[in-house]
Motif scaffolding. Structure first.
Motif, short mmCIF file in Angstrom:
data_model
loop_
_atom_site.label_atom_id
_atom_site.label_comp_id
_atom_site.label_asym_id
_atom_site.label_seq_id
_atom_site.Cartn_x
_atom_site.Cartn_y
_atom_site.Cartn_z
N GLY A 52 0.78 -1.24 0.00
CA GLY A 52 0.00 0.00 0.00
C GLY A 52 0.80 1.28 0.00
O GLY A 52 0.28 2.35 0.29
N THR A 228 -1.31 1.78 14.13
CA THR A 228 -1.21 0.30 14.08
C THR A 228 0.21 -0.13 13.70
O THR A 228 0.62 -1.24 13.99
CB THR A 228 -2.19 -0.32 13.05
OG1 THR A 228 -1.84 0.10 11.73
CG2 THR A 228 -3.63 0.04 13.33
N ARG A 229 0.96 0.77 13.05
CA ARG A 229 2.31 0.39 12.57
C ARG A 229 3.37 0.47 13.67
O ARG A 229 4.48 -0.01 13.49
CB ARG A 229 2.72 1.29 11.40
CG ARG A 229 1.79 1.13 10.21
CD ARG A 229 2.08 2.13 9.13
NE ARG A 229 0.93 2.27 8.24
CZ ARG A 229 0.66 3.33 7.52
NH1 ARG A 229 1.45 4.38 7.57
NH2 ARG A 229 -0.41 3.36 6.75
N SER A 238 -1.51 -1.73 9.39
CA SER A 238 -2.37 -1.57 8.20
C SER A 238 -1.74 -0.58 7.22
O SER A 238 -1.03 0.34 7.61
CB SER A 238 -3.74 -1.05 8.63
OG SER A 238 -4.46 -0.61 7.51
N SER A 239 -2.03 -0.78 5.96
CA SER A 239 -1.60 0.19 4.94
C SER A 239 -2.68 1.25 4.80
O SER A 239 -3.74 1.17 5.44
CB SER A 239 -1.41 -0.52 3.61
OG SER A 239 -2.67 -0.79 3.02
N ARG A 241 -4.68 1.49 2.59
CA ARG A 241 -5.93 0.87 2.12
C ARG A 241 -6.92 0.69 3.26
O ARG A 241 -8.12 0.79 3.06
CB ARG A 241 -5.65 -0.50 1.48
CG ARG A 241 -4.86 -0.45 0.20
CD ARG A 241 -4.85 -1.82 -0.48
NE ARG A 241 -4.05 -1.82 -1.68
CZ ARG A 241 -2.82 -2.33 -1.76
NH1 ARG A 241 -2.28 -2.89 -0.70
NH2 ARG A 241 -2.14 -2.27 -2.89
N GLY A 242 -6.38 0.43 4.48
CA GLY A 242 -7.25 0.28 5.65
C GLY A 242 -7.96 1.59 5.96
O GLY A 242 -9.14 1.60 6.31
N ASP A 245 -10.71 2.16 3.37
CA ASP A 245 -11.87 1.30 3.66
C ASP A 245 -12.65 1.82 4.86
O ASP A 245 -13.87 1.83 4.86
CB ASP A 245 -11.43 -0.15 3.94
CG ASP A 245 -11.20 -0.92 2.65
OD1 ASP A 245 -11.16 -0.28 1.59
OD2 ASP A 245 -11.06 -2.16 2.72
N SER A 274 -12.48 -2.66 9.17
CA SER A 274 -11.49 -2.30 8.16
C SER A 274 -10.06 -2.66 8.55
O SER A 274 -9.21 -2.81 7.67
CB SER A 274 -11.54 -0.79 7.87
OG SER A 274 -12.86 -0.38 7.69
N LEU A 275 -9.78 -2.73 9.84
CA LEU A 275 -8.38 -2.85 10.24
C LEU A 275 -8.00 -4.17 10.91
O LEU A 275 -6.84 -4.58 10.86
CB LEU A 275 -7.98 -1.69 11.17
CG LEU A 275 -8.28 -0.28 10.64
CD1 LEU A 275 -7.87 0.76 11.67
CD2 LEU A 275 -7.59 -0.03 9.31
N ARG A 278 -6.21 -6.61 8.85
CA ARG A 278 -5.04 -6.10 8.12
C ARG A 278 -3.78 -6.07 8.96
O ARG A 278 -2.69 -5.89 8.42
CB ARG A 278 -5.33 -4.68 7.62
CG ARG A 278 -6.28 -4.65 6.45
CD ARG A 278 -6.31 -3.27 5.83
NE ARG A 278 -6.72 -3.33 4.45
CZ ARG A 278 -7.97 -3.08 4.02
NH1 ARG A 278 -8.90 -2.76 4.88
NH2 ARG A 278 -8.24 -3.16 2.75
N ARG A 280 -0.94 -7.73 11.44
CA ARG A 280 -0.36 -9.03 11.80
C ARG A 280 0.17 -8.93 13.22
O ARG A 280 1.12 -8.16 13.47
CB ARG A 280 0.78 -9.39 10.84
CG ARG A 280 0.36 -9.62 9.43
CD ARG A 280 -0.13 -11.05 9.22
NE ARG A 280 -0.90 -11.17 7.99
CZ ARG A 280 -2.23 -11.00 7.93
NH1 ARG A 280 -2.92 -10.76 9.00
NH2 ARG A 280 -2.86 -11.10 6.77
#
Ligand SMILES: Nc1ncnc2c1ncn2[C@@H]1O[C@H](COP(=O)(O)OP(=O)(O)OP(=O)(O)O)[C@@H](O)[C@H]1O
Ligand SMILES: [Mg+2]
Length: 326
Positions: A52, A228-229, A238-239, A241-242, A245, A274-275, A278, A280
């Motif tokens: 992403g 989240t990162r 999440s990228s 994209r999350g 969304d 959405s997240l 996504r 991990r």
């Protein structure tokens, strides 16, 4: 040499190309310049970065704007050498034999012949034997196809590829021989401003609607996604994209539940939907993705949701009941 090089006003052309690319791609000016410089000087390039981060967006824009045509290949385990190079049509071989007319060119043969870009997505999902063909063609600028003969690269042939770093899910390590034949552009996550702009562009179909997508709301969504990162229990966040969304889902959910997007009942559920899939989670942690997203949502959104007095309602509305006790 490509046309952009051959023109007398080459510098101007390259500047124009960079400008055109900047119009379609948010930020990434340095990466655009590096990619254009490498391609204009006939180098092969690989853009490497987490999901992403705009690699495909950038390469697609370059392929389109260069105007020299490109062959698109999606890297996956089924990408055999025959699929990339081309093959003899078995039915016609029976009647006509191994005639060059019977050869069905694959994207590599076409790109070699036309002197166009061979654009490979997900390079690190390409099987080893197919990578070996690419290794040869990158350095020799020709390949030998059994029963067909030598295929030489017309001027302009270059390989551009995108891939995720080795530690991303489902990726293999690319051999040094591949790296040694390509220029590499590393991209990391976008800046907060760029990410906000990307989300705004993605969700805006027309002039911005301040009531539906208030700027601070999109800003909060981006803040949550970025959080989240760096969460200690999350291996890969999440990228963008999350974030895209989450804004779309929240808009629909707000309509369905007849609540504003910022209402906890809307934004928390939109965040979870959405997240949670996504991210991990790190091995060894006992926490669930829902738990982590809820924690981050509370930290990001409470400032806003608290003002409206909807906080309690929002926590009660968490579908998993996985809210923390803060
Ligand atoms: N710089 C950017 N400008 C405009 N849109 C962007 C940019 N970066 C990302 N996006 C948007 O974010 C989404 C993901 O971007 P893109 O598909 O280019 O990422 P990627 O790096 O190729 O991801 P992957 O590694 O998963 O293939 C797309 O919807 C794209 O439109
Ligand atoms: Mg991509």
């Amino acid at each position: 040499m490509v046309e952009v090089m051959a023109e007398p006003g080459r510098n101007g052309d390259l500047h124009q190309l960079v400008d055109r690319l900047s119009a379609g791609v948010v930020g990434r000016v340095r990466e655009i310049e590096l990619a254009v410089a490498a391609i204009a000087s006939d180098r092969h390039i690989v853009i490497e970065g987490p999901p992403g981060t705009g690699k495909s967006t950038l390469l697609r824009a370059i392929a389109r704007e260069l105007g020299i045509g490109f062959e698109f290949v999606e890297g996956n385990a089924e990408l055999t050498p025959a699929r990339v190079v081309g093959h003899f049509d078995p039915a016609r071989v029976l009647s006509d034999g191994y005639d060059p007319d019977v050869f069905v060119p694959g994207p590599l043969a076409t790109a070699l012949q036309n002197g166009s870009l061979l654009y490979i997505e997900e390079l690190n999902r390409v099987p080893e034997e197919t990578l070996n063909v690419l290794i040869t063609v990158m350095s020799e600028r020709e390949i030998t196809v059994p029963r067909l003969g030598r295929l030489e690269a017309a001027p302009g042939f270059r390989l551009v590829a995108a891939m995720n770093p080795f530690d991303a899910v489902g990726t293999a390590r690319i051999s040094g021989a591949v790296y040694d034949r390509m220029c590499r552009i590393a991209v990391s996550y976008q800046s907060t401003d760029d990410e906000t702009m990307i989300v705004q562009r993605a969700v805006a179909s027309g002039p911005p609607d301040e009531t539906k997508d208030p700027i601070d709301w999109i800003g909060l969504v981006v803040e949550l996604v970025r959080a989240t990162r760096s969460h200690p229990d999350v291996r890969i966040g999440s990228s963008v994209r999350g974030a895209i969304d989450m804004v779309f889902v929240a808009n629909s959910l707000a309509e369905l539940r007849e609540l504003p997007v910022l209402a906890p009942k809307v934004s928390l559920d939109a965040a979870l939907v959405s997240l949670s899939g996504r991210i991990r989670v790190r091995e060894g942690t006992t926490r669930t993705p829902e738990d982590i997203i809820t924690e981050l949502w509370e930290a990001t959104f409470n400032r806003t949701t608290g003002e409206g007095g909807g906080e309690t309602e929002g926590k009660a509305g968490a579908p998993t009941g996985a809210t923390t006790s803060r």
